[in-house]
Design a protein around this motif. Structure first.
Motif, short mmCIF file in Angstrom:
data_model
loop_
_atom_site.label_atom_id
_atom_site.label_comp_id
_atom_site.label_asym_id
_atom_site.label_seq_id
_atom_site.Cartn_x
_atom_site.Cartn_y
_atom_site.Cartn_z
N GLN A 46 0.43 -1.45 -0.25
CA GLN A 46 0.14 -0.65 -0.08
C GLN A 46 0.92 0.96 -0.19
O GLN A 46 0.43 1.93 -0.76
CB GLN A 46 -0.66 0.00 1.27
N LEU A 49 2.35 2.23 -3.78
CA LEU A 49 1.38 2.52 -4.59
C LEU A 49 1.15 4.23 -4.04
O LEU A 49 1.04 5.06 -4.54
CB LEU A 49 -0.17 2.07 -4.71
N ARG A 57 -0.93 6.00 -10.88
CA ARG A 57 -1.08 4.92 -10.31
C ARG A 57 -2.59 3.50 -11.05
O ARG A 57 -2.84 4.48 -11.65
CB ARG A 57 -1.68 5.36 -9.19
N PRO A 61 -4.54 3.00 -3.54
CA PRO A 61 -3.35 2.01 -2.97
C PRO A 61 -3.94 0.97 -2.12
O PRO A 61 -3.73 -0.04 -1.86
CB PRO A 61 -2.74 2.77 -2.03
N ASN A 83 -0.55 -4.81 -11.02
CA ASN A 83 -1.09 -3.96 -11.28
C ASN A 83 -0.04 -3.01 -9.99
O ASN A 83 0.36 -1.37 -10.69
CB ASN A 83 -1.80 -3.09 -10.03
N VAL A 84 0.80 -3.25 -9.48
CA VAL A 84 2.08 -2.37 -8.41
C VAL A 84 2.73 -2.45 -9.68
O VAL A 84 3.08 -1.26 -9.96
CB VAL A 84 2.29 -3.06 -6.99
N SER A 87 2.31 0.21 -12.13
CA SER A 87 2.28 2.26 -11.67
C SER A 87 3.54 2.34 -11.23
O SER A 87 3.72 3.45 -11.77
CB SER A 87 1.19 1.65 -10.16
#
Length: 149
Positions: A46, A49, A57, A61, A83-84, A87
């Motif tokens: 978290q 993000l 992003r 997060p 996804n991370v 980002s």
């Protein structure tokens, strides 16, 4: 994928059986400690993000906490890593090679986590490998967080 995970989770020869064969206090302690570690790991993701530029992003997060949505989390973890990774790549402050290493380790522990659900030696091997790969990924996550700051 989630249906397959449910089948593996319910197999008494696999991880579910391991917990039923242990004293309840041992099983509960192992689960509580493990979930505590997962919570700390989620907090690190978290943070990753949160320190990525908002316009870079791909998700919020807080989305990393889907890691607790059992049994969906086994599939969801791959999406969290993706996804991370997206980002981090879009942010551009971390070299592509480092993002690639982070991503490879992330997908590695996700895959080994699935293998750990299989009964017998295959499951033990998967779990034995998943934990150090997860720890290495967590370590890299912490390093990225310090870099992104």
């Amino acid at each position: 994928m989630t249906a397959g995970v449910v089948v593996l989770l319910r197999d008494p020869r696999g991880i579910a059986g391991e917990f039923t064969r242990r004293p309840a206090a041992v099983s509960v302690t192992v689960v509580v400690v493990f979930l505590g570690l997962v919570a700390l790991y989620c907090r690190a993701l978290q943070r990753t993000l949160a320190v990525v530029r908002p316009d870079a992003r791909t998700v919020a997060p807080a989305s990393v906490w889907w890691m607790f949505a059992v049994p969906f989390n086994f599939a969801e973890d791959f999406f969290i890593v993706r996804n991370v990774t997206g980002s981090l790549a879009a942010d551009g402050r971390i070299p592509a090679r480092a993002v690639g290493r982070w991503s490879a380790l992330g997908y590695g522990w996700c895959g080994l986590q699935i293998v750990s659900l299989f009964p017998g030696a295959i499951g033990y091997a998967g779990g034995s490998l998943a934990l150090p790969v997860w720890a290495a990924h967590w370590y890299l996550t912490s390093r990225l967080n310090r870099t992104l700051g």
